[in-house]
Write an enzyme that holds these catalytic residues in place. Structure first.
Site, PDB file in Angstrom:
ATOM      1  CE  LYS A   1     -13.708  12.929   0.212  1.00 26.00           C
ATOM      2  NZ  LYS A   1     -13.838  12.681   1.753  1.00 26.00           N
TER       3      LYS A   1
HETATM    4  P1  NAD Z   1     -21.712   4.835   3.982  1.00 27.32           P
HETATM    5  O1  NAD Z   1     -21.932   5.051   2.531  1.00 27.32           O
HETATM    6  O2  NAD Z   1     -19.867   2.936   3.178  1.00 27.32           O
HETATM    7  O3  NAD Z   1     -22.170   4.665   5.295  1.00 27.32           O
HETATM    8  C1  NAD Z   1     -22.734   5.580   5.703  1.00 27.32           C
HETATM    9  C2  NAD Z   1     -23.293   5.199   6.103  1.00 27.32           C
HETATM   10  O4  NAD Z   1     -24.405   6.380   6.825  1.00 27.32           O
HETATM   11  C3  NAD Z   1     -24.851   4.131   6.148  1.00 27.32           C
HETATM   12  O5  NAD Z   1     -25.349   3.251   7.079  1.00 27.32           O
HETATM   13  C4  NAD Z   1     -26.371   5.232   6.005  1.00 27.32           C
HETATM   14  O6  NAD Z   1     -27.258   4.700   6.040  1.00 27.32           O
HETATM   15  C5  NAD Z   1     -25.950   6.216   6.944  1.00 27.32           C
HETATM   16  N1  NAD Z   1     -26.339   7.250   7.062  1.00 27.32           N
HETATM   17  C6  NAD Z   1     -26.402   7.798   6.350  1.00 27.32           C
HETATM   18  N2  NAD Z   1     -27.600   9.858   6.510  1.00 27.32           N
HETATM   19  C7  NAD Z   1     -27.366   8.936   8.117  1.00 27.32           C
HETATM   20  C8  NAD Z   1     -28.013   9.850   8.805  1.00 27.32           C
HETATM   21  N3  NAD Z   1     -28.877  11.637   8.414  1.00 27.32           N
HETATM   22  N4  NAD Z   1     -28.637   8.842  10.537  1.00 27.32           N
HETATM   23  C9  NAD Z   1     -27.800   7.768  10.848  1.00 27.32           C
HETATM   24  N5  NAD Z   1     -27.107   6.995   9.907  1.00 27.32           N
HETATM   25  C10 NAD Z   1     -27.046   7.984   7.926  1.00 27.32           C
HETATM   26  O7  NAD Z   1     -19.715   5.964   3.996  1.00 27.32           O
HETATM   27  P2  NAD Z   1     -18.692   5.556   4.714  1.00 27.32           P
HETATM   28  O8  NAD Z   1     -17.758   5.565   4.131  1.00 27.32           O
HETATM   29  O9  NAD Z   1     -18.838   4.642   6.148  1.00 27.32           O
HETATM   30  O10 NAD Z   1     -18.454   7.462   5.290  1.00 27.32           O
HETATM   31  C11 NAD Z   1     -18.962   7.300   6.536  1.00 27.32           C
HETATM   32  C12 NAD Z   1     -18.408   8.953   6.753  1.00 27.32           C
HETATM   33  O11 NAD Z   1     -17.112   8.544   6.732  1.00 27.32           O
HETATM   34  C13 NAD Z   1     -18.190   9.944   5.763  1.00 27.32           C
HETATM   35  O12 NAD Z   1     -18.006  11.188   5.976  1.00 27.32           O
HETATM   36  C14 NAD Z   1     -16.778  10.100   4.591  1.00 27.32           C
HETATM   37  O13 NAD Z   1     -16.238  11.389   4.189  1.00 27.32           O
HETATM   38  C15 NAD Z   1     -16.280   9.473   6.626  1.00 27.32           C
HETATM   39  N6  NAD Z   1     -14.585   8.636   5.678  1.00 27.32           N
HETATM   40  C16 NAD Z   1     -14.791   7.592   5.036  1.00 27.32           C
HETATM   41  C17 NAD Z   1     -13.740   6.946   4.488  1.00 27.32           C
HETATM   42  C18 NAD Z   1     -13.398   5.508   4.125  1.00 27.32           C
HETATM   43  O14 NAD Z   1     -12.809   5.226   3.990  1.00 27.32           O
HETATM   44  N7  NAD Z   1     -14.713   4.848   3.380  1.00 27.32           N
HETATM   45  C19 NAD Z   1     -12.166   7.043   5.187  1.00 27.32           C
HETATM   46  C20 NAD Z   1     -12.495   8.540   5.410  1.00 27.32           C
HETATM   47  C21 NAD Z   1     -13.773   9.492   6.185  1.00 27.32           C
END
Ligand code: NAD
Length: 410
Positions: free
Chosen positions: A102
């Site tokens: 990561k």
């Molecule tokens: P992203 O940047 O597309 O979306 C994040 C969202 O969270 C946004 O809508 C943002 O406004 C919101 N956010 C941030 N802080 C916040 C808060 N305090 N309260 C409410 N909303 C808040 O990111 P993503 O790719 O959707 O990832 C989200 C989570 O999923 C992360 O923890 C990431 O590690 C995990 N994840 C993502 C993937 C992937 O394929 N993208 C895979 C596994 C895990």
């Protein structure tokens, strides 16, 4: 307890159940390599901009390191360590031939222009290109990084090592990306939830869902629950929350977010405080934003009976205990959000073979792997009488330990 210590607590629990011994446990905890680099660019206005880049390679006993790259001001070595370790257990759990890695940049992408975002990405590759590669370490999108960022990484890496699309996953579909990758994590969250409900004689249809975070993972998950007859009654993003007890019109909300870059201003629900969204009554709560969302300060007030961890490390160990005492089931991150890395593996396979799969094949293979991982974890939880997180770590650790022992640790 910091997030790395929290992850190590879960590793310790599983290691004791598997009777691996203290020295082996230490081998499984310690990252194999940590890289920290300075990333400096010239801004559009001519000033110098400097941030820090990290890549942690946790364990590669089962295959090349694999894991996302995050652009966020809170990124640091401790967070990268935690998330790299989670990737090791996640890849083992869904049985893809990778280890865990990561990384990220501690920049605030909102402060950067598109050109500046491209320059920090390319500079990061210049700094870490000798430790990544299609058979060494394969980054992917995470918070604030997307298919475009992956395309820049692929291009910069190609300048130094020749054409190697398999160096990153999550690329645009027209540039060696895979059908279904963008929606894969949300789809996997849907499959994990469906599988758990099925195992307890329930179904998605008619259930109410609250989703914290409406980015890639949260919005896709919302759409799948909505399409299957679930009611998404509240969502939030970084700027605020939205509630509608009858169920939000998710397709219309997604269109609104595409146009306005956030949920603010949507007319199909009432605005509420961002952090109150977690406390809304519902059947299933999906944290899909950042880590440490559910802590000992709010765990007692959560009204869902099931929490499905779409985000990485959203629940602290103290919150876990409070939830367990209240009979709330938690499907852990390393299982619930493993759909992303699973389809990343499919993308890598397609790149290596230069042969494209269609979306039906992607979805069918994803469903098969998520189902198989879920039923394994549910079976271990029942047999060993432990919670789902402990069971997931037991399965993941068991597979990594077996690979490491068979290869021989010198
Ligand atoms: P992203 O940047 O597309 O979306 C994040 C969202 O969270 C946004 O809508 C943002 O406004 C919101 N956010 C941030 N802080 C916040 C808060 N305090 N309260 C409410 N909303 C808040 O990111 P993503 O790719 O959707 O990832 C989200 C989570 O999923 C992360 O923890 C990431 O590690 C995990 N994840 C993502 C993937 C992937 O394929 N993208 C895979 C596994 C895990």
């Amino acid at each position: 307890m910091n997030p790395f210590e929290a992850t190590n607590l879960y590793i310790g629990r599983a290691s004791k159940i598997l009777d691996l011994g203290d020295r082996f446990e230490r081998y499984l905890i310690e990252p194999e390599r940590e890289v920290s680099v300075q990333v400096s660019i010239t801004r559009d206005n001519g000033h110098v901009y400097t941030c820090r880049g990290f890549r942690v390679q946790h364990n590669n006993a089962r295959g090349p390191y694999k894991g996302g790259l995050r652009f966020h001001p809170t990124v640091d070595i401790d967070e990268a360590r935690t998330l790299a370790s989670l990737m090791t257990w996640k890849t083992a759990l869904v049985d893809v031939p990778f280890g865990g890695g990561k990384g990220g940049l501690d920049c605030d992408p909102k402060e950067l222009s598109e050109g500046e975002r491209e320059r920090v990405t390319r500079k990061l590759v210049e700094r870490i290109h000798d430790v990544i590669g299609p058979h060494a370490d394969i980054p992917a999108p995470d918070v604030n990084t997307d298919a475009q960022v992956m395309a820049w990484i692929m291009d910069e890496y190609a300048k130094l090592h020749g054409f190697s699309p398999a160096v990153v996953t999550g690329k645009p579909v027209h540039l060696h990306g895979s059908e279904g990758r963008e929606a894969a994590t949300g789809r996997g969250v849907f499959f994990a939830t469906e599988e758990y409900l099925r195992s307890t004689d329930q179904e998605i249809s008619g259930k109410s869902f609250v989703i914290q975070g409406f980015g890639n993972v949260g919005s896709h998950a919302a759409r799948f629950f909505h399409d299957a007859g679930g009611r998404v009654v509240a969502v939030s993003d970084v700027a605020g929350g939205l509630v509608n007890g009858d169920g939000l019109d998710v397709p219309r909300l997604i269109e609104h977010v595409a146009e306005h870059r956030g949920i603010a201003g949507f007319d199909g629900g009432d605005s509420i405080d961002r952090d109150d969204v977690l406390l809304q009554p519902c059947d299933v709560l999906i944290p899909a934003a950042l880590g440490n969302a559910i802590t000992d300060e709010n765990a007692a007030d959560i009204r869902a009976r099931l929490i499905v961890e779409a985000a990485n490390a959203p629940t602290t160990p103290a919150a876990d205990e409070i939830l367990a005492a209240r009979g709330v089931t938690v499907i852990p991150d390393i299982l619930a959000n493993a759909g992303g890395v699973t389809v990343s593996y499919f993308e890598w396979v397609q790149n290596v073979q230069q042969f494209r799969w269609d979306i039906d094949r992607i979805d069918a293979e994803l469903r098969k792997r998520m189902r198989s991982a879920c039923s394994k974890v549910f079976e271990v939880a029942r047999r060993r009488e432990v919670d789902l997180r402990t069971a997931a770590f037991v399965v993941g650790l068991g597979r990594v330990a077996k690979a490491a022992v068979t290869r021989g640790i010198q």
